[in-house]
Design an enzyme around this catalytic site. Structure first.
Site, PDB file in Angstrom:
ATOM      1  N   GLU A 131       0.827  -1.221   0.000  1.00 45.85           N
ATOM      2  CA  GLU A 131       0.000   0.000   0.000  1.00 45.85           C
ATOM      3  C   GLU A 131       0.855   1.262   0.000  1.00 45.85           C
ATOM      4  O   GLU A 131       0.520   2.266  -0.653  1.00 45.85           O
ATOM      5  CB  GLU A 131      -0.915  -0.011   1.231  1.00 45.85           C
ATOM      6  CG  GLU A 131      -1.932   1.105   1.261  1.00 45.85           C
ATOM      7  CD  GLU A 131      -2.912   1.030   0.105  1.00 45.85           C
ATOM      8  OE1 GLU A 131      -3.802   0.189   0.129  1.00 45.85           O
ATOM      9  OE2 GLU A 131      -2.765   1.839  -0.844  1.00 45.85           O
ATOM     10  N   LYS A 207       4.654   4.265  -9.939  1.00 41.53           N
ATOM     11  CA  LYS A 207       3.354   4.160  -9.249  1.00 41.53           C
ATOM     12  C   LYS A 207       2.229   3.960 -10.265  1.00 41.53           C
ATOM     13  O   LYS A 207       1.314   3.152 -10.051  1.00 41.53           O
ATOM     14  CB  LYS A 207       3.119   5.432  -8.422  1.00 41.53           C
ATOM     15  CG  LYS A 207       4.109   5.557  -7.275  1.00 41.53           C
ATOM     16  CD  LYS A 207       4.095   6.945  -6.661  1.00 41.53           C
ATOM     17  CE  LYS A 207       5.106   7.049  -5.529  1.00 41.53           C
ATOM     18  NZ  LYS A 207       5.353   8.406  -5.067  1.00 41.53           N
TER      19      LYS A 207
HETATM   20  N1  HSE Z   1       9.679  10.241  -3.235  1.00 42.49           N
HETATM   21  C1  HSE Z   1       8.304   9.921  -3.181  1.00 42.49           C
HETATM   22  C2  HSE Z   1       7.475  11.174  -3.383  1.00 42.49           C
HETATM   23  C3  HSE Z   1       7.975   9.291  -1.858  1.00 42.49           C
HETATM   24  O1  HSE Z   1       8.035  12.273  -3.330  1.00 42.49           O
HETATM   25  O2  HSE Z   1       6.284  11.069  -3.613  1.00 42.49           O
HETATM   26  C4  HSE Z   1       6.578   8.748  -1.817  1.00 42.49           C
HETATM   27  O3  HSE Z   1       6.432   7.668  -2.666  1.00 42.49           O
END
Ligand code: HSE
Ligand code: NAP
Length: 428
Positions: A131, A207
């Site tokens: 998650e 993502k």
């Molecule tokens: N480096 C990522 C960001 C951390 O700035 O969103 C969270 O996944």
């Protein structure tokens, strides 16, 4: 007798220490909610003696994450080191083969090796929960795999990198330089060990690849993403966009088109007064559209110690409760190979260019756009010096192919001083 669930945690940085704190400080609450005593057996990081601001007394130390992952006194291996390959992947594979469930926040590893790891997990009857890997504290993986399981998902989009959103909003709102805004984001624990992953759009792309796999039943296809980060977004564009009542966001979109799966992560303009336009700092927003639910909008902290540890612990609690589901919401062997398709849907575009300030210059540009079938919606010309005239144009909807044709033609003229900036405008 209360059941127990024993964790081994590799990685004691921003996320790992956040998880240790919750396990230590919320033991009673976790036990009440899961009926299980959640404990930590052993931990691992690079530097043993480092002061991490929280006591690690009572936990065994392992220098080698692979050794940690395969200990007999472990039920769940929690991988919080990061990295696509290296010790993260090796230790997760070792844990699965040793019969441990895995919780990770590692989107890079899952976007690239997710299919192989999911198959390995299923082969050994284990789960991988992640998650925290997408949109920090927002339970978007749960939303897609559980709450929206009855929907044919038509589109997933959103702002999924806290660092980039933080930098863009602080540059606009506080007038900070890129470097100053980046340093603030770093201080808040948002930035990846390799910052190019953030500002290059790669982290957000990882993502998006994970969300696409769940949403569309396809193998994660990071290489199929049309990807651009924020490094070419200038303060001039941030200000000009604001002046036209837009904000620039690093926006991801995934949807099926007639030709395949369109996935893109790139800086876009969104209306300043829209929910996406109002998104500030490290906050993330994910918009999911399904045939039955229509549209849902999830908003929350996308990075940092607390929000990310919150997501990791949600996964740990699910495992403690005995809740299990396939890695990408359906058996890994049933995921189709993604057929990537570039965006062909027309969209309005923002163009910023510097013209030679001489009679007929603007007319040439207008003619080029007209010849490519592109209609101008709005236009502004800013204070110019003796020779140069900065011009902003917002077009009506046009295809990227027509725009590329027009941009190429502009480059052939003697009035455009540098390659124009062209950014897509998205309305949600
Ligand atoms: N480096 C990522 C960001 C951390 O700035 O969103 C969270 O996944
Ligand atoms: P971090 O602060 O840089 O911490 C990384 C930790 O891993 C450190 O404790 C480090 O040890 C340890 N480590 C690194 N390489 C190792 C190795 N070879 N062997 C053993 N330990 C090793 O990173 P983070 O921000 O916590 O991120 C961890 C993971 O969570 C990454 O996958 C990241 O993408 C993901 N994530 C982060 C956030 C966030 O907001 N930070 C949000 C979502 C997901 P030392 O401390 O000894 O150097």
């Amino acid at each position: 007798m209360t059941a127990s669930l024993r964790l081994g945690i590799a990685g004691l940085g921003t996320v790992g220490i956040g998880v240790v704190k919750i396990v230590r400080q919320q033991a009673t609450l976790l036990s009440a909610r899961t009926g299980t005593q959640i404990t930590i057996s052993a931990v691992s990081a690079r530097t043993k003696g480092k002061d991490r601001g929280v006591s690690l007394a009572g936990y065994d130390w392992e220098d080698d994450p692979v050794k940690l992952a395969t200990r007999d006194d472990l039920d769940v291996y929690v991988e919080l080191m990061g990295g696509t390959d290296g010790p993260a992947k090796a230790s997760v594979e070792a844990a699965l083969k040793a019969g441990k469930d895995v919780v990770t926040a590692n989107k890079a590893m899952l976007a690239v090796h997710g299919q192989a790891l999911a198959e390995l997990a299923e082969e050994h009857g284990r789960v991988i929960r992640y998650e925290a890997a997408v949109a920090g504290g927002i339970p978007v993986i749960k939303a897609l795999t559980e709450g929206l399981a009855g929907n044919e998902i038509t589109r997933v989009m959103g702002v999924m990198n806290g660092t980039c959103n933080y930098i863009l909003t602080r540059m606009e709102k506080a007038g900070l330089t890129y470097e100053e805004a980046f340093a603030e984001a770093d201080g808040l624990g948002y930035v990846e060990a390799d910052p190019t992953l953030d500002v290059g759009g790669i982290d957000a792309g990882h993502k998006l690849a994970i969300l696409s796999a769940i949403a569309f039943g396809t193998k994660p296809d990071f290489d199929g993403i049309e990807l651009e980060g924020i490094t070419r977004v200038s303060i001039e564009d941030i200000r000009a966009a604001a002046d036209m009542e837009y904000r620039i966001k690093l926006l991801g979109v995934a949807q099926r088109t007639g030709r395949g799966l369109e996935q893109r992560m790139q800086p876009c303009l969104v209306p300043a007064n829209s929910p996406l336009g109002q998104l500030e700092g490290g906050t993330n927003m994910v918009v999911i559209e399904g045939h039955a639910v229509e549209q849902i909008v999830l908003r929350g902290p996308g990075a940092g110690e607390g929000p990310t540890a919150s997501a990791v612990m949600g996964d740990v609690c699910d495992i403690a409760r005995g809740f299990r589901l396939p890695v990408f919401g359906q058996p890994a062997t049933t995921l189709e190979a993604a057929k990537s398709a570039r965006s062909e849907l027309p969209a309005p575009y923002y163009l910023r260019m510097t013209l030679l300030d001489k009679p007929g210059a603007l007319a040439k540009i207008a003619a080029i756009l007209g010849n490519s079938g592109i209609s101008i919606d709005r236009m502004r010309q800013y204070g110019h010096d003796d020779t140069n005239a900065p011009v902003l144009i917002v077009t009506h909807k046009t295809s990227r192919a027509a725009l590329d044709e027009a941009l190429a033609a502009m480059g052939q003229t003697d009035v455009v001083m540098a390659p124009p900036v062209a950014l897509r405008i998205e309305h949600v």
